[in-house]
Design an enzyme around this catalytic site. Structure first.
Site, PDB file in Angstrom:
ATOM      1  N   ASP A 204       0.836  -1.205   0.000  1.00 45.85           N
ATOM      2  CA  ASP A 204       0.000   0.000   0.000  1.00 45.85           C
ATOM      3  C   ASP A 204       0.880   1.268   0.000  1.00 45.85           C
ATOM      4  OD1 ASP A 204      -2.468   1.284   0.200  1.00 45.85           O
ATOM      5  OD2 ASP A 204      -2.550   1.171   2.386  1.00 45.85           O
ATOM      6  N   HIS A 205       0.500   2.271  -0.774  1.00 45.58           N
ATOM      7  CA  HIS A 205       1.129   3.603  -0.742  1.00 45.58           C
ATOM      8  C   HIS A 205       2.656   3.603  -0.761  1.00 45.58           C
ATOM      9  CE1 HIS A 205      -2.373   6.107  -0.366  1.00 45.58           C
ATOM     10  NE2 HIS A 205      -2.877   5.270   0.513  1.00 45.58           N
TER      11      HIS A 205
ATOM     12  N   HIS B  61      -9.899   4.725  -1.406  1.00 46.55           N
ATOM     13  CA  HIS B  61      -9.089   4.747  -0.176  1.00 46.55           C
ATOM     14  C   HIS B  61      -9.911   5.385   0.940  1.00 46.55           C
ATOM     15  CE1 HIS B  61      -4.844   3.743  -1.485  1.00 46.55           C
ATOM     16  NE2 HIS B  61      -5.563   3.641  -2.594  1.00 46.55           N
ATOM     17  N   GLY B  62      -9.477   5.153   2.180  1.00 41.78           N
ATOM     18  CA  GLY B  62     -10.171   5.772   3.313  1.00 41.78           C
ATOM     19  C   GLY B  62     -11.550   5.184   3.541  1.00 41.78           C
TER      20      GLY B  62
ATOM     21  N   THR C 277      -8.243   1.613   9.116  1.00 42.29           N
ATOM     22  CA  THR C 277      -8.359   2.159  10.475  1.00 42.29           C
ATOM     23  C   THR C 277      -9.433   1.459  11.304  1.00 42.29           C
ATOM     24  OG1 THR C 277      -7.599   4.254   9.592  1.00 42.29           O
ATOM     25  CG2 THR C 277      -8.653   4.312  11.749  1.00 42.29           C
TER      26      THR C 277
ATOM     27  N   VAL D  44      -9.950  -0.694   3.506  1.00 40.19           N
ATOM     28  CA  VAL D  44     -10.376  -0.453   4.887  1.00 40.19           C
ATOM     29  C   VAL D  44      -9.206  -0.791   5.804  1.00 40.19           C
ATOM     30  CG1 VAL D  44     -12.004  -1.079   6.717  1.00 40.19           C
ATOM     31  CG2 VAL D  44     -12.766  -1.090   4.324  1.00 40.19           C
TER      32      VAL D  44
ATOM     33  N   HIS E  25      -8.132   9.306   4.710  1.00 39.90           N
ATOM     34  CA  HIS E  25      -7.553   8.201   5.472  1.00 39.90           C
ATOM     35  C   HIS E  25      -7.766   8.431   6.964  1.00 39.90           C
ATOM     36  CE1 HIS E  25      -4.749   7.478   1.906  1.00 39.90           C
ATOM     37  NE2 HIS E  25      -5.361   6.324   2.094  1.00 39.90           N
TER      38      HIS E  25
HETATM   39  P1  13P Z   1      -8.729   3.831   6.259  1.00 40.84           P
HETATM   40  O1  13P Z   1      -7.630   3.468   7.217  1.00 40.84           O
HETATM   41  O2  13P Z   1      -9.206   5.223   6.446  1.00 40.84           O
HETATM   42  O3  13P Z   1      -9.828   2.830   6.249  1.00 40.84           O
HETATM   43  O4  13P Z   1      -8.065   3.808   4.796  1.00 40.84           O
HETATM   44  C1  13P Z   1      -7.326   2.690   4.379  1.00 40.84           C
HETATM   45  C2  13P Z   1      -6.614   2.971   3.117  1.00 40.84           C
HETATM   46  O5  13P Z   1      -7.095   3.664   2.254  1.00 40.84           O
HETATM   47  C3  13P Z   1      -5.303   2.351   2.927  1.00 40.84           C
HETATM   48  O6  13P Z   1      -4.607   2.889   1.852  1.00 40.84           O
END
Ligand code: 13P
Length: 285
Positions: A81-82, A207-208, A232, A230, A179
């Site tokens: 990721d990222h 994302h987020g 957080t 998903v 995020h």
């Molecule tokens: P959240 O942690 O806000 O769910 O987003 C996860 C995400 O987009 C990982 O790249």
């Protein structure tokens, strides 16, 4: 089966559903995440930050994902990721990750295109999928921080050029999500998503996901979201459960007594989300 992002999204597209891409933070969480998807009959994307991959070991995560995909007979993609760091991208690919995200979203448009294209050439030559990002997602998460005033929505015409010139397999779009938003929900810009989806013929990534209302899921999926991140929500629930159990459990009892309830909490969330992500009420395409 252990498959690439391109393959897992192709299957999702045929069924007009999305695939949950869940961030793991420790090895304890991982088997239950994959088994939960299997239980509801859904595929799953496991994703890690570079820091989590270094903490556990890229090759260890790959081995567990491959083994579980085979044992449980479930489609699993392992995604970085990222990533902005090319060395980390190479490490992930060498270890056997089946997908990576190159995040050039903070770069000027042309530089994002050039760097993403170079990563795509490298990854595709090794059979690995690539997610790119255009526009920005607000908020903060491990290694990623975008202030509200710097948040940029994805322009459909830019998305078209980006996809054509980079050859990415999936595109993360800025449509109002943030995020790390776990105390409130955001207003997703569905009309913008519709325009992007009409303009580019490529699976789109949200994302987020923690901060997105479940009532918005069907419209997001019906407008091309094929990977739904998903993170957080899982992290917060695992940690809250851990705080409770680590306080209550006698120190000489097996760690299982603390950790199984944390994993169970995360597994329930994954099953619930995966069920919604299958978009069962929508007609097939
Ligand atoms: P959240 O942690 O806000 O769910 O987003 C996860 C995400 O987009 C990982 O790249």
């Amino acid at each position: 089966m252990y498959i690439t992002l391109k393959e897992i999204m192709k299957k999702a597209d045929k069924l007009n559903m999305t695939v949950g891409a869940f961030n793991m933070h420790n090895l304890e969480m991982l088997p239950g995440m994959i088994r939960s998807a299997k239980e509801v009959g859904a595929p799953i994307i496991i994703q890690t930050s570079i820091d989590t991959a270094k903490y556990i070991g890229y090759d260890v995560i790959v081995a567990v994902c491959k083994q579980l995909a085979e044992n449980e007979i479930v489609d699993v993609t392992l995604h970085l990721d990222h990533a902005k760091d090319l060395e980390a991208i190479k490490d992930a690919i060498d270890a056997g990750y089946s997908s990576i995200m190159y995040d050039g979203s903070s770069l000027p448009f042309k530089e994002n295109i050039a760097k993403t294209r170079a990563v795509v050439e490298y990854a595709h030559a090794r059979g690995v999928s690539v997610e790119g990002e255009l526009g920005t997602i607000g908020g903060t998460e491990e290694g990623v921080s975008v202030a509200e005033e710097d948040k940029q929505y994805t322009k459909p015409e830019d998305a078209l050029r980006f996809v054509q010139e980079t050859g990415v397999d999936a595109l993360a779009v800025g449509i109002g999500t943030n995020h790390g938003q776990f105390k409130s929900k955001t207003n997703v810009n569905i009309p913008l998503l519709k325009k992007i989806h009409e303009t580019v013929d490529i699976p789109l990534v949200l994302h987020g996901g923690t901060g997105v209302k479940e009532s918005d899921y069907p419209e997001l999926i019906n407008n091309g979201i094929r990977k739904f991140n998903v993170g957080t929500e899982l992290l917060v629930n695992w940690t809250e459960t851990a705080k409770k159990y680590f306080v209550e459990t006698p120190v000489n009892k097996s760690l299982r007594h603390n950790i199984i309830p944390c994993n169970d909490r995360v597994n329930e969330i994954i099953k619930h989300k995966c069920h919604l992500f299958m978009n069962l009420d929508s007609p097939l395409k």
